[in-house]
Write a protein that holds these residues in place. Structure first.
Motif, short mmCIF file in Angstrom:
data_model
loop_
_atom_site.label_atom_id
_atom_site.label_comp_id
_atom_site.label_asym_id
_atom_site.label_seq_id
_atom_site.Cartn_x
_atom_site.Cartn_y
_atom_site.Cartn_z
N GLY A 42 0.80 -1.22 0.00
CA GLY A 42 0.00 0.00 0.00
C GLY A 42 0.83 1.27 0.00
N GLY A 43 1.97 1.23 0.66
CA GLY A 43 2.83 2.41 0.76
C GLY A 43 3.05 2.78 2.22
N MET A 44 4.27 2.57 2.69
CA MET A 44 4.50 2.70 4.13
C MET A 44 4.50 4.14 4.60
SD MET A 44 8.52 1.81 4.68
CE MET A 44 9.84 2.89 4.14
N HIS A 45 4.55 5.12 3.68
CA HIS A 45 4.53 6.51 4.09
C HIS A 45 3.12 7.08 4.15
CE1 HIS A 45 8.87 6.69 3.92
NE2 HIS A 45 8.86 6.25 2.68
N SER A 46 2.13 6.21 3.97
CA SER A 46 0.74 6.65 3.93
C SER A 46 -0.13 5.77 4.80
CB SER A 46 0.23 6.61 2.47
OG SER A 46 -1.17 6.70 2.40
N VAL A 47 -0.96 6.38 5.65
CA VAL A 47 -1.91 5.62 6.46
C VAL A 47 -2.98 5.01 5.56
CG1 VAL A 47 -3.59 5.74 8.33
CG2 VAL A 47 -1.49 7.09 8.45
N GLY A 69 -2.49 4.16 2.52
CA GLY A 69 -1.80 3.06 1.85
C GLY A 69 -1.77 1.82 2.70
N ALA A 70 -1.58 1.98 4.01
CA ALA A 70 -1.59 0.84 4.92
C ALA A 70 -2.93 0.13 4.89
CB ALA A 70 -1.27 1.31 6.34
N VAL A 71 -4.02 0.90 4.86
CA VAL A 71 -5.37 0.32 4.81
C VAL A 71 -5.60 -0.38 3.48
CG1 VAL A 71 -7.83 0.84 4.89
CG2 VAL A 71 -6.26 2.04 6.42
N VAL A 72 -5.23 0.28 2.38
CA VAL A 72 -5.42 -0.31 1.05
C VAL A 72 -4.61 -1.60 0.91
CG1 VAL A 72 -4.97 0.03 -1.42
CG2 VAL A 72 -6.00 1.86 -0.07
N GLY A 73 -3.36 -1.58 1.37
CA GLY A 73 -2.53 -2.78 1.32
C GLY A 73 -3.11 -3.92 2.12
N CYS A 74 -3.68 -3.59 3.27
CA CYS A 74 -4.30 -4.61 4.12
C CYS A 74 -5.49 -5.26 3.41
CB CYS A 74 -4.73 -3.99 5.44
SG CYS A 74 -5.24 -5.18 6.67
N GLY A 131 5.17 1.93 -2.94
CA GLY A 131 3.84 1.40 -2.71
C GLY A 131 2.82 1.95 -3.69
N LEU A 132 1.62 1.40 -3.66
CA LEU A 132 0.58 1.80 -4.61
C LEU A 132 0.20 3.27 -4.45
CD1 LEU A 132 -1.80 -1.31 -4.44
CD2 LEU A 132 -0.14 -0.75 -6.22
N LEU A 133 0.16 3.77 -3.23
CA LEU A 133 -0.25 5.15 -3.00
C LEU A 133 0.92 6.08 -2.72
CD1 LEU A 133 -3.03 3.69 -2.72
CD2 LEU A 133 -3.61 5.41 -1.00
N GLY A 134 2.12 5.53 -2.60
CA GLY A 134 3.27 6.38 -2.29
C GLY A 134 3.08 7.04 -0.94
N SER A 135 3.12 8.36 -0.91
CA SER A 135 2.89 9.10 0.33
C SER A 135 1.54 9.81 0.33
CB SER A 135 4.00 10.14 0.54
OG SER A 135 4.05 11.04 -0.56
N ASP A 136 0.68 9.44 -0.63
CA ASP A 136 -0.63 10.08 -0.75
C ASP A 136 -1.61 9.54 0.29
OD1 ASP A 136 0.14 11.68 -2.84
OD2 ASP A 136 -0.60 10.32 -4.40
N GLU A 137 -2.44 10.43 0.80
CA GLU A 137 -3.55 10.06 1.66
C GLU A 137 -4.85 10.26 0.89
OE1 GLU A 137 -3.28 8.61 4.41
OE2 GLU A 137 -1.29 9.10 5.18
N ILE A 138 -5.94 9.74 1.42
CA ILE A 138 -7.21 9.83 0.72
C ILE A 138 -7.62 11.28 0.47
CG2 ILE A 138 -8.50 9.66 2.90
CD1 ILE A 138 -10.64 8.11 1.34
N ASP A 139 -7.32 12.15 1.41
CA ASP A 139 -7.68 13.56 1.25
C ASP A 139 -6.79 14.25 0.22
OD1 ASP A 139 -5.44 14.81 3.38
OD2 ASP A 139 -6.30 12.89 3.94
N ASP A 140 -5.53 13.79 0.09
CA ASP A 140 -4.64 14.35 -0.95
C ASP A 140 -5.16 14.00 -2.34
OD1 ASP A 140 -2.85 15.33 0.98
OD2 ASP A 140 -1.81 13.40 1.09
N ILE A 141 -5.58 12.76 -2.50
CA ILE A 141 -6.10 12.31 -3.80
C ILE A 141 -7.36 13.09 -4.16
CG2 ILE A 141 -7.05 10.33 -5.04
CD1 ILE A 141 -5.29 8.55 -3.23
#
Length: 347
Positions: A262-267, A269-274, A323-333
């Motif tokens: 998911g991307g370890m620099h993004s919370v 991303g952690a959820v998406v990876g899970c 990771g898939l989202l890099g350092s992006d969060e849902i609000d950034d997207i």
């Protein structure tokens, strides 16, 4: 530790997605799928906890599951009824087989003891960096496992610890996952989190401008340990039976694969990876048993789950190391999408 409004909204939206899924599973799913979803929530809490330290400090952390194990066993030892402990822990030290605590009080003690251990280990950990820090976390995990395996009078050693009251519910797990997501975002988007991520990119420059790197690492380490302790206690109070292998390398690599994908620099991303890895693991387990598919009996293929996790880590590191989202969060997207619709060029 403050969290800005947009980040708070993003964390709440992400948490609400998990809450809605939890309500649907709780209300309509079969017991097996409820149990599967609860396990997913525990893994999600653990991955978010791992992200707090690993994603902000950029130090690979293999010892996080050790905190789950400590909390799980302390909860089990304190909350299991005396009638069970008198036979299962007949020679237990400290007189733990002569009393029992309510699950809530047992969890509080488990968290405090886990944090005490994390404090002592953290004093050494924050002084390490790079490969040395990673090896130290592996050593910590092994030490916890060896202690649990060999302190038979207290933990039953390699045998299963049974009789734990199954008091945890999906509702508690959803609420905990929601809280973990908000806590992780609060730290990530705080001044502390920003400074810690900046120091991971250039330690010398960060030190030169007065960033307290060790203090920030220690704060991330303790917050991560707290979230992991809660995850371990929840797991114990749901399954009712634990063993040392529940908190060792299998769970370690599972959670790391989730975070890396998911991307370890993004919370987020952690959820998406899970979510993705959980779906993939369950698919692999289904295929391992040699199911009948489209009228044809597929061969049994044991080991597909381990192969899948290894493939996820290797492909992620080779083709998408951020990771898939890099350092992006849902609000950034969502913010970038709004800017594009408004005709604003976004880099």
């Amino acid at each position: 530790m403050m969290i800005e409004r947009r980040a708070l909204v993003g964390a709440v939206v992400l948490g609400l997605c998990i809450a809605v899924a939890g309500l649907l599973v709780w209300g309509f799913a079969a017991p097996y799928h409820q149990r599967l979803f609860f396990t997913f929530l525990v893994n999600l809490i653990a991955v978010v906890g791992l992200q707090v330290f690993m994603g902000n400090s950029d130090i690979t952390h293999f010892g996080h599951v050790g905190f789950m194990g400590i909390s799980a066993y302390v909860t089990a030892i304190l909350a299991t009824p005396v009638a069970v402990k008198r036979s299962a822990l007949a020679t237990a030290p400290f007189g733990v087989n002569t009393f029992e605590l309510s699950p809530l009080v047992a969890v509080l003690f488990a968290i405090l003891i886990t944090l005490a251990v994390a404090f002592l280990v953290g004093l050494m950990m924050v002084r390490q960096a790079g490969i040395a820090a990673t090896i130290a976390t592996v050593a910590f995990l092994v030490i916890v496992h060896v202690v649990v395996m060999n302190w038979v009078d207290l933990t039953r050693g390699p045998r299963a610890f049974y009789g734990i009251p199954p008091k945890a519910t999906i509702g508690w797990a959803v609420a905990t996952a929601f809280g973990a997501i908000v806590l992780a975002r609060a730290f990530r988007d705080s001044r502390w989190g920003l400074q810690l991520r900046a120091s991971s990119e250039d330690v010398a420059a960060a030190s030169a401008v007065g960033v307290p790197i060790r203090k920030l690492r220690f704060a991330a380490w303790m917050l991560s340990a707290f979230i992991m302790a809660v995850a371990g206690a929840l797991f114990t109070l749901f399954v009712g039976t634990i063993s040392p292998k529940s908190f060792y390398f299998d769970l370690t690599f599972l959670t790391i694969a989730m975070l890396i994908l998911g991307g370890m620099h993004s919370v987020t991303g952690a959820v998406v990876g899970c979510v993705i890895v959980t779906a993939g693991v369950e698919t692999m387990r289904f295929l391992e048993s040699g199911p009948v598919f489209a009228g044809a009996k597929l061969p049994e293929m044991f080991g597909l789950t381990g192969f899948f996790l290894g493939l996820v880590i290797v492909l992620s590191m080779a083709f998408r190391p951020s990771g898939l989202l890099g350092s992006d969060e849902i609000d950034d997207i969502w913010h970038r999408r709004r800017l594009r619709k408004a005709g604003v060029e976004v880099s």
